[in-house]
Write a protein that holds these residues in place. Structure first.
Motif, short mmCIF file in Angstrom:
data_model
loop_
_atom_site.label_atom_id
_atom_site.label_comp_id
_atom_site.label_asym_id
_atom_site.label_seq_id
_atom_site.Cartn_x
_atom_site.Cartn_y
_atom_site.Cartn_z
N UNK A 140 -6.43 0.39 5.25
CA UNK A 140 -7.20 1.54 4.75
C UNK A 140 -8.60 1.13 4.29
N UNK A 141 -8.95 -0.13 4.42
CA UNK A 141 -10.22 -0.63 3.88
C UNK A 141 -11.41 0.05 4.57
N UNK A 156 -4.43 5.94 1.11
CA UNK A 156 -3.75 4.65 1.21
C UNK A 156 -3.24 4.17 -0.14
N UNK A 157 -4.04 4.38 -1.17
CA UNK A 157 -3.64 3.98 -2.53
C UNK A 157 -2.33 4.64 -2.94
N UNK A 158 -2.16 5.90 -2.54
CA UNK A 158 -0.94 6.63 -2.89
C UNK A 158 0.29 6.09 -2.17
N UNK A 159 0.10 5.25 -1.15
CA UNK A 159 1.24 4.67 -0.43
C UNK A 159 1.77 3.42 -1.12
N UNK A 160 1.02 2.88 -2.07
CA UNK A 160 1.48 1.69 -2.79
C UNK A 160 2.61 2.05 -3.75
N UNK A 161 3.50 1.10 -4.03
CA UNK A 161 4.49 1.35 -5.08
C UNK A 161 3.79 1.65 -6.41
#
Length: 194
Positions: free
Chosen positions: A113-114, A59-64
């Motif tokens: 994603x939490x 999920x982190x990799x989906x952030x800008x």
């Protein structure tokens, strides 16, 4: 939303089931989480499952990238303040009520994603461990649950399903080591995706 890899689907289904169960019980109490001192986003929680850690990192990799860099800076500062203590206290860090590095304008930037504990926190609950008395949790202070009639919320089925998911995930990935990490620790060493 980003397409979820197939190997995460059992976890996302479990998360969906948790959210539905939590929402139903919260609705019966008339409870809404509006933040408080007992807020899960200000609590020191450790996460123990590789499946959840990997899903959070995905999920982190989906952030800008700009947001990833900001979260990384907050994660490293959180770790510095929480874990860089004198050696005699290093094994038992205490909560400093620091905001989770994923909070952005009082909302989780990786809400979908939490991890499990973020989803289940707040409500009075019970847990049935074989060979032990029933463990009961009182719920958070904001709900003033100690003056209310308990509405059954058994976390046991969710923990059992998570154990199966974790076992399968470990077999698929070859990960065998035990983990005990905060969200900040999980993310602090993650390089931004370019």
């Amino acid at each position: 939303m980003t397409e979820i890899p197939e190997y995460f689907l059992p976890l996302t289904q479990l998360y969906h089931d948790m959210d539905c169960a939590w929402d139903q019980v919260a609705k019966r109490y008339g409870f809404q989480c509006n933040g408080c001192e007992d807020n899960c986003c200000l609590s020191l929680f450790f996460h123990h499952t590789h499946a959840e850690v990997s899903f959070l990192q995905f999920g982190f990799q989906t952030l800008p990238v700009k947001d990833q860099e900001h979260v990384l800076a907050l994660s490293r500062e959180y770790c510095r303040q929480t874990f860089e203590q004198p050696a005699e206290n290093h094994n038992r860090p205490t909560s400093r009520k620091l905001p989770c590095p994923l909070l952005k304008t009082d909302r989780c930037s990786l809400y979908h994603f939490r991890p499990m504990i973020c989803r289940l926190h707040g409500l009075p609950h019970e847990l049935h461990k074989p060979g032990f008395n029933v463990i009961k949790g009182p719920g958070c202070d904001a709900g003033k649950f100690d003056t209310r009639t308990y509405i059954p919320f058994d976390r046991t089925p969710f923990y059992k399903q998570m154990a199966v998911i974790e076992m399968n995930f470990r077999q698929q990935t070859g990960k065998t080591e035990k983990i005990k990490k905060t969200i900040a620790q999980i993310l602090a060493d993650s390089p931004p995706q370019r």
